[in-house]
Design an enzyme around this catalytic site. Structure first.
Site, mmCIF file in Angstrom:
data_model
loop_
_atom_site.group_PDB
_atom_site.id
_atom_site.type_symbol
_atom_site.label_atom_id
_atom_site.label_comp_id
_atom_site.label_asym_id
_atom_site.label_seq_id
_atom_site.Cartn_x
_atom_site.Cartn_y
_atom_site.Cartn_z
ATOM 1 N N ASN A 164 10.875 6.727 -12.576
ATOM 2 C CA ASN A 164 10.143 5.856 -11.653
ATOM 3 C C ASN A 164 10.309 6.320 -10.206
ATOM 4 O OD1 ASN A 164 9.326 3.717 -10.007
ATOM 5 N ND2 ASN A 164 9.915 2.164 -11.512
ATOM 6 N N ILE A 165 9.265 6.947 -9.674
ATOM 7 C CA ILE A 165 9.317 7.510 -8.322
ATOM 8 C C ILE A 165 9.472 6.410 -7.260
ATOM 9 C CG2 ILE A 165 6.784 7.550 -8.027
ATOM 10 C CD1 ILE A 165 8.983 10.425 -6.859
ATOM 11 N N LYS A 224 11.274 3.639 -7.480
ATOM 12 C CA LYS A 224 12.699 3.305 -7.351
ATOM 13 C C LYS A 224 13.402 4.377 -6.517
ATOM 14 C CE LYS A 224 13.714 1.163 -11.828
ATOM 15 N NZ LYS A 224 14.609 1.235 -12.980
ATOM 16 N N ASP A 280 19.287 0.453 -13.687
ATOM 17 C CA ASP A 280 18.567 -0.380 -14.650
ATOM 18 C C ASP A 280 18.381 -1.759 -14.028
ATOM 19 O OD1 ASP A 280 17.535 0.162 -17.416
ATOM 20 O OD2 ASP A 280 18.306 -1.858 -17.646
ATOM 21 N N GLY A 309 5.233 -2.586 -9.860
ATOM 22 C CA GLY A 309 5.977 -3.515 -10.710
ATOM 23 C C GLY A 309 5.708 -4.984 -10.403
ATOM 24 N N TYR A 310 6.794 -5.756 -10.398
ATOM 25 C CA TYR A 310 6.684 -7.203 -10.191
ATOM 26 C C TYR A 310 6.636 -7.585 -8.706
ATOM 27 C CZ TYR A 310 7.982 -7.418 -15.165
ATOM 28 O OH TYR A 310 8.009 -7.272 -16.539
ATOM 29 N N LYS A 340 11.709 -5.198 2.526
ATOM 30 C CA LYS A 340 12.245 -5.275 1.160
ATOM 31 C C LYS A 340 13.543 -4.469 1.019
ATOM 32 C CE LYS A 340 11.356 -4.049 -3.623
ATOM 33 N NZ LYS A 340 10.597 -3.243 -4.577
ATOM 34 N N HIS A 364 17.522 -6.548 -4.481
ATOM 35 C CA HIS A 364 18.572 -6.364 -5.488
ATOM 36 C C HIS A 364 19.077 -4.915 -5.450
ATOM 37 C CE1 HIS A 364 14.642 -5.382 -6.926
ATOM 38 N NE2 HIS A 364 15.038 -4.929 -8.093
ATOM 39 N N ARG A 365 18.155 -3.977 -5.265
ATOM 40 C CA ARG A 365 18.485 -2.542 -5.184
ATOM 41 C C ARG A 365 19.374 -2.275 -3.961
ATOM 42 N NH1 ARG A 365 13.829 -1.463 -6.055
ATOM 43 N NH2 ARG A 365 14.250 -1.285 -8.272
#
Ligand code: IMP
Length: 182
Positions: free
Chosen positions: A13-14, A16, A69, A142-143, A162, A167-168
């Site tokens: 996933n680029i 991320k 993950d 994504g979401y 963001k 979370h990341r």
């Protein structure tokens, strides 16, 4: 151009990777990208999935690396899609998630970052509470168009910062603290 990287981010996933790079650059850690679709175990634990993926990736690339993950856990769906977030996104997508929800829209995003090198195997988590919007808002991966972080009226897809609250970001901040002192 940089000659070397501190470590590698292994993912298919680029998006991320771009976010992780932006965040880790701000902590002075420089990552390269190894695009790879890693085998996944089926488990209810993001931590177990991440550990399995990281050890597999290290035996393949033999370089210091991190993998990530994630899961989106929705209260009214008893935590679904959670560890199945990727599958749920590919199958029912954001519209499918929106169709499942009524009044309770509370949700949280969880990220597990696992670092692996010859000597270390360490995981770090980041959690962000929020809610699911009533409609898709903004355009991003994504979401992002349906997740509204707490204390915001806008979705992840609509906000500029963001990478300062996700979370990341939270998981990578913990990782950076550990990595820079190990
Ligand atoms: P996995 O970690 O690759 O299994 O992905 C979990 C799922 O959560 C993927 O389908 C992503 O699209 C989604 N996801 C994870 N983090 C984010 C994010 O920051 N924004 C939007 N979707 C995300």
């Amino acid at each position: 151009m940089r000659k070397s990287f501190d470590l590698f981010f292994v993912s298919s996933n680029i998006h991320k990777y771009h976010e992780a790079k932006n965040i880790l650059d701000s902590f002075g850690i420089h990552i390269g990208f190894l695009k790879s679709d890693l085998d996944e175990i089926q488990s209810n634990s993001l931590h177990d999935i991440a550990t399995f993926k990281a050890t597999n990736a290290f035996s393949k690339f033999k370089k210091p690396l991190i993998i990530e993950d994630d899961g989106l856990f929705i209260d009214d769906l008893q935590g679904f899609p959670g560890p199945y977030s990727s599958y749920a996104f590919k199958t029912i997508g954001n519209k499918g998630i929106l169709n499942l929800l009524k009044n309770n829209r509370k949700a949280k995003f969880v990220s597990i970052i696992t670092y692996c090198d010859k000597l270390n195997l360490e995981s770090f988590d980041g959690k962000l509470n929020g809610r699911i919007s009533k409609t898709e808002k903004g355009k991003n991966w994504g979401y992002d168009p349906i997740f509204i972080p707490n204390n915001s009226k806008k979705t992840f897809a609509e906000i500029q910062n963001k990478n300062k609250l996700s979370h990341r970001f939270k998981a990578l901040k913990k990782f950076s603290k550990w990595y820079l002192h190990k």
